[in-house]
Scaffold this active site. Structure first.
Site, PDB file in Angstrom:
ATOM      1  N   SER A  62       0.846  -1.331  -0.043  1.00  8.10           N
ATOM      2  CA  SER A  62      -0.159   0.003  -0.071  1.00  8.10           C
ATOM      3  C   SER A  62       0.720   1.313   0.006  1.00  8.10           C
ATOM      4  O   SER A  62       1.908   1.297   0.545  1.00  8.10           O
ATOM      5  CB  SER A  62      -0.855   0.087   1.272  1.00  8.10           C
ATOM      6  OG  SER A  62      -1.698  -0.993   1.161  1.00  8.10           O
ATOM      7  N   ALA A 116      -6.431   2.768   1.510  1.00 12.98           N
ATOM      8  CA  ALA A 116      -7.717   3.020   1.700  1.00 12.98           C
ATOM      9  C   ALA A 116      -8.129   3.622   3.174  1.00 12.98           C
ATOM     10  O   ALA A 116      -9.137   4.507   3.501  1.00 12.98           O
ATOM     11  CB  ALA A 116      -8.675   1.635   1.425  1.00 12.98           C
ATOM     12  N   HIS A 153     -11.542  -4.149  -3.046  1.00 14.15           N
ATOM     13  CA  HIS A 153     -11.699  -4.946  -4.095  1.00 14.15           C
ATOM     14  C   HIS A 153     -12.798  -5.039  -4.993  1.00 14.15           C
ATOM     15  O   HIS A 153     -13.480  -3.938  -5.143  1.00 14.15           O
ATOM     16  CB  HIS A 153     -10.898  -6.334  -3.901  1.00 14.15           C
ATOM     17  CG  HIS A 153      -9.425  -6.054  -3.355  1.00 14.15           C
ATOM     18  ND1 HIS A 153      -8.673  -5.789  -4.424  1.00 14.15           N
ATOM     19  CD2 HIS A 153      -8.862  -6.454  -2.381  1.00 14.15           C
ATOM     20  CE1 HIS A 153      -7.323  -5.695  -3.861  1.00 14.15           C
ATOM     21  NE2 HIS A 153      -7.366  -6.230  -2.625  1.00 14.15           N
TER      22      HIS A 153
END
Length: 281
Positions: A62, A116, A153
């Site tokens: 990430s 996120a 996702h």
């Protein structure tokens, strides 16, 4: 004289977009010039944790996690996943709500180092995170275990089938705030590797992405192994969202967005300040 191949550990998620991206290498269709790759498939939170330990030679992580591993890994200019103005991670619920109502609430998230999560913190401020596997969040919200869930996702495309609705799309929020794509995932490579190995690996990882895009039907068929029952058309749409021209090269706006994203996270006291960020071609 026989030259012994050098094996690099290559970490990526067991998802349709990552499988599509690395199909060229996994299928043997991309020449590797004496390198071999050991594909290690783990969820993104595990890869983030492993990157902090420096376990793998090259790995997807990430962007959020990069703030903690910048001394060990460099970001490759290819292999990124970016949200755009009309798609990205989203918070879903069974009932309608406004983004302002999310502050302070319990929200299921896929990991504390996911991009996120950082984006949602920047968007709504403090909330109570409930960490669970990314592929369990949508069902947990539908079952009422949690009222809100952050999807990273294919649930971004399929949540309505479970009667869920989007409360905030973080790709759209970031675009409207900054006019830039939302940085989510990047490929990284260990800084300590010899320069010739890093250069070869970089070329080959990029070639794998380009091979998949040039041979879409066969790469998509491979990716469907990791699509968790998605219909082919849905998987094709999802792959198109996160494996595209930006995946081949971040571009100036992609690099600028990564710098801004981590700078905003540091200014908010959520991540350490990494200073200037270098990118490897």
């Amino acid at each position: 004289m026989t030259t012994t191949a050098r094996t690099l550990t290559l970490g990526h998620s067991p998802d349709s977009d990552d499988a599509f991206m690395f199909y060229g290498l996994a299928s043997g269709n991309v020449p590797t010039e004496g390198l071999e790759y050991e594909h290690i498939l783990k969820d993104i939170q595990t890869l983030n944790d492993w990157a902090k330990e420096g376990r793998l030679d090259t790995t997807a992580i990430s962007v959020h996690a990069y703030a903690y591993v910048a001394k060990t890994y460099a970001i490759l200019n290819h292999g990124a996943s970016m949200g755009e103005k009309d798609y990205g991670p989203m918070v879903v619920s069974k009932t309608a709500a406004s983004p302002s109502e999310l502050a302070g609430r319990r929200i299921a998230i896929p990991g504390l180092m996911t991009s996120a999560y950082l984006a949602l913190r920047l968007c709504i401020g403090e909330f109570e995170p409930v960490v669970m596997p990314f592929d369990a969040i949508m069902e947990a919200v539908a079952a009422g275990s949690v009222a809100y869930g952050l999807l990273i996702h294919e649930g971004q495309l399929t949540h309505e089938k479970l009667g869920l609705r989007s409360i905030v799309n973080l790709g759209t929020w970031w675009w409207e705030s900054h006019g830039l794509p939302l940085p989510l995932g990047v490929n990284t490579i260990r800084r300590a590797l010899p320069d010739d190995v890093k250069n070869k690996a970089s070329r080959q990882l990029k070639a794998s992405i380009e091979y998949g895009l040039a041979h879409r039907p066969e790469a998509l068929a491979w990716a469907l192994r990791y699509a968790r029952g998605m219909e082919t058309s849905t998987a094709d749409t999802f792959v198109g969202m996160y494996v595209n021209r930006r995946t081949v090269d971040l571009g100036d706006d992609g690099r600028r967005s990564i710098r801004l994203f981590l700078a905003r996270g540091a200014a908010a006291g959520i991540v350490p300040d990494v200073g200037d960020i270098d990118f490897v071609d």
